[in-house]
Design a protein around this motif. Structure first.
Motif, PDB file in Angstrom:
ATOM      1  N   LEU A  76       0.848  -1.188   0.000  1.00  0.00           N
ATOM      2  CA  LEU A  76       0.000   0.000   0.000  1.00  0.00           C
ATOM      3  C   LEU A  76       0.891   1.247   0.000  1.00  0.00           C
ATOM      4  N   MET A  84      -5.174   8.749 -10.784  1.00  0.00           N
ATOM      5  CA  MET A  84      -4.685   7.378 -10.641  1.00  0.00           C
ATOM      6  C   MET A  84      -5.273   6.505 -11.754  1.00  0.00           C
ATOM      7  N   GLN A  92      -6.795   0.342 -13.659  1.00  0.00           N
ATOM      8  CA  GLN A  92      -6.067  -0.472 -12.677  1.00  0.00           C
ATOM      9  C   GLN A  92      -6.759  -1.793 -12.378  1.00  0.00           C
ATOM     10  N   ARG A 132      -5.100  -5.446 -12.871  1.00  0.00           N
ATOM     11  CA  ARG A 132      -4.999  -6.415 -11.775  1.00  0.00           C
ATOM     12  C   ARG A 132      -5.658  -7.739 -12.148  1.00  0.00           C
ATOM     13  N   MET A 135     -10.014   4.132   6.368  1.00  0.00           N
ATOM     14  CA  MET A 135      -9.287   3.167   5.532  1.00  0.00           C
ATOM     15  C   MET A 135      -7.824   3.094   5.937  1.00  0.00           C
ATOM     16  N   HIS A 136      -7.172   4.248   6.056  1.00  0.00           N
ATOM     17  CA  HIS A 136      -5.752   4.243   6.422  1.00  0.00           C
ATOM     18  C   HIS A 136      -5.527   3.606   7.774  1.00  0.00           C
ATOM     19  N   VAL A 164      -5.895  -0.177   7.409  1.00  0.00           N
ATOM     20  CA  VAL A 164      -4.768  -0.803   6.715  1.00  0.00           C
ATOM     21  C   VAL A 164      -3.518  -0.780   7.593  1.00  0.00           C
ATOM     22  N   GLU A 217      -7.457  -1.239  -2.539  1.00  0.00           N
ATOM     23  CA  GLU A 217      -6.511  -1.405  -3.631  1.00  0.00           C
ATOM     24  C   GLU A 217      -5.998  -0.101  -4.214  1.00  0.00           C
ATOM     25  N   CYS A 218      -6.842   0.893  -4.289  1.00  0.00           N
ATOM     26  CA  CYS A 218      -6.397   2.121  -4.958  1.00  0.00           C
ATOM     27  C   CYS A 218      -5.764   3.108  -3.980  1.00  0.00           C
ATOM     28  N   GLY A 219      -5.686   2.733  -2.719  1.00  0.00           N
ATOM     29  CA  GLY A 219      -4.980   3.582  -1.772  1.00  0.00           C
ATOM     30  C   GLY A 219      -5.690   4.880  -1.434  1.00  0.00           C
ATOM     31  N   GLY A 220      -6.987   4.920  -1.647  1.00  0.00           N
ATOM     32  CA  GLY A 220      -7.738   6.101  -1.241  1.00  0.00           C
ATOM     33  C   GLY A 220      -8.048   7.066  -2.366  1.00  0.00           C
ATOM     34  N   MET A 242     -10.486   6.635  -4.448  1.00  0.00           N
ATOM     35  CA  MET A 242     -11.900   6.435  -4.766  1.00  0.00           C
ATOM     36  C   MET A 242     -12.063   5.818  -6.158  1.00  0.00           C
TER      37      MET A 242
END
Lengths: 407, 107
Positions: free
Chosen positions: A344, A355, A359, A363, B25-26, B29, B39-42, B44
């Motif tokens: 992460l 982003m 993705q 995956r 979320m953080h 994790v 999966e996308c690290g926040g 959205m």
């Protein structure tokens, strides 16, 4: 003293580096350059190209989230695409910011939602199983050409809905090469790729049109979103174009890199064999170490001070994602491939509003291949030295001889 | 600090302390709470940090943005009235004790 305070508020000038990130030897082995960049501090100025560069995880991650300061409207590469000498139309998703970006991103996010991608899973897994079965039978094969590229060149354009033709695979990889060479400087490497790509220009132009989209693919859905008024009609083909240019080489590179690390680390491959749900971790860790898209470009919308160093407004900044992904201040044993670590925070897919929109497809593809390999292969090893492609911004293997023993 | 209570699908309860200003979320994790994939690290973009918010707490959260609403339509476990994405819940003093249930599936 007030003078000192003012100086601090203004920020130090960035140290100047003479390194050429686009020299062949640096592209082949960029790690010393990353190290130099991180040691230079939060920001350095690359005098050869007249751009700033950032290489530390702690600076890049927040900067990617701060689109108001670090805008994408100047282009995703090193050139400022607003300037007359480098002008070209911006990508309607990658190279715009809110509010224009929000509408397009929302529409695409809906088209590529987790629910939609879950429906593809069965077919993607079946194709991975079929291909890996076939390759395991031969005992030796090339991990890039025979597995990663063959798999991605079938599944991704099929999902998009681009009709198969004998040239499809070769042409799509050439477009990817052009796309990522184009994110670097206009050097001889780019010019040579551009010359080859010019020859397929008619195919390329036709492939982003509505009538090139096979019904049921997500390309067709992009045009339907335009029919429904969710996006402007003229940007639908440009969105398809972004997938044609950016959807294959990146995933291929990640899968190849995972095969490389698994082949070189029998203990890690054993972990994957013992628990195939680690296929995702195997892919993420490969993405981190490889970072297919090495850098992304941003444009400063104001004078900004990054940890004490000034970047004046209206400058291109190259965020070296690959450097952040191996930054020893962020990652424990940064250069080691370890399926058990938390990945992460890796920046291989970017971060924030820009982003990677694909993705979840990436995956799904990677996980399907690695699961198939874990189930069908008991021993995986390199059968010779792999070689690399050289591209201005895309890091990937060219060849990777593999030897496998059937499970 | 704010305490967050996660109820796993098997009803096992995990309690963790999060910093004010961090997202749920953080915090999850960082504390290796099972079932928050993120999966996308926040960003959205993945809908894999889906949680069901305990009714007592639902009204105390900031309202749903349109983007979050879209992503919630695409979660692996069905969306409910009290569905949220953990990456969009920022911890405040008022959320000390927040109780959330983790869905069966995130992928």
């Amino acid at each position: 003293m007030s003078g000192t305070a003012t100086e601090q508020a203004i920020g130090r000038p960035a140290p100047v580096l003479s390194v050429d990130p686009y020299a062949d030897e640096v592209l082949l082995e960029p790690f010393a350059m990353h190290d130099e960049l991180r040691r230079a501090g939060p920001v350095a100025y690359l005098e050869r190209y007249g751009v700033y560069a950032m290489g530390r995880h702690r600076d890049i991650q927040p900067a990617l989230k701060d689109w108001e300061t670090f805008s994408s409207t100047g282009g995703s590469g090193i050139a400022d695409i607003r300037k007359p000498d480098a002008w070209r139309p911006a990508s309607p998703i990658v190279e715009v910011d809110p509010p224009r970006h929000t509408k397009v991103r929302t529409a695409l996010q809906r088209i590529l939602s987790p629910a939609v991608i879950r429906q593809w899973r069965e077919e993607f897994e079946r194709e991975a199983d079929r291909l890996v079965d076939e390759l395991v039978e031969t005992g030796t094969f090339d991990g890039v050409n025979d597995l990663a590229e063959t798999y991605v060149a079938k599944t991704f354009p099929d999902a998009l809905g681009l009709e198969w033709t004998p040239q499809r695979r070769e042409n799509l990889f050439l477009l990817g090469e052009l796309n990522f060479d184009g994110q670097g400087p206009r050097n001889a490497r780019f010019e040579e790729t551009q010359r080859r790509a010019d020859l397929i220009n008619d195919w390329y132009t036709n492939s982003m049109k509505r009538d090139a989209m096979v019904p049921g693919g997500f390309g067709e859905k992009i045009f339907k979103a335009a029919d429904a008024g969710e996006i402007e009609p003229e940007i639908a083909p440009l969105l398809v174009r972004s997938f044609l240019r950016g959807g294959l080489d990146t995933t291929t590179s990640s899968i190849s890199a995972a095969l490389y690390h698994l082949a070189g680390n029998p203990a890690q491959f054993a972990l994957l064999r013992a628990d195939p749900t680690k296929a995702r971790a195997a892919l993420e860790e490969a993405m981190r170490l490889e970072t297919p898209i090495q850098t992304v470009g941003r444009l400063t919308m104001r004078d900004v001070v990054v940890d004490g160093t000034l970047i004046p407004a209206d400058n291109k900044v190259i965020m070296v994602l690959a450097s952040a992904n191996r930054d020893p201040d962020y990652w424990d044993r940064a250069n080691e491939y370890d399926l058990t670590r938390s990945t992460l925070g890796h920046l291989a897919l970017g971060n924030g509003i820009h982003m990677c929109i694909g993705q979840m497809i990436a995956r799904l593809e990677g996980e399907s291949v690695l699961k198939a390999v874990a189930a069908r292969v008991s021993e995986l090893s390199l059968d010779g030295e792999p070689t690399r492609k050289i591209n201005n911004n895309l890091r990937s293997h060219k060849t990777m001889p593999l030897r496998v023993k059937a499970a | 600090m704010a305490r967050i209570v996660f109820v796993q699908p098997d009803e096992q309860v995990v309690e963790v302390d999060g910093r004010i200003g961090d997202t749920v979320m953080h915090t999850a994790v960082a504390n290796q709470v099972q079932g928050i994939v993120a999966e996308c690290g926040g960003s959205m973009a993945c809908a894999t940090c889906h949680v069901y918010v305990d009714d007592d707490w639902l009204g105390r959260l900031s309202p749903l943005s349109p983007g979050e609403g879209d992503m919630l339509d695409a979660t692996a476990s069905g969306r409910r009235e009290n569905s949220r994405l953990a990456c969009q819940i920022e911890l405040t003093e008022h959320l000390d004790g927040l109780r959330l249930t983790i869905p069966d599936m995130q992928l």
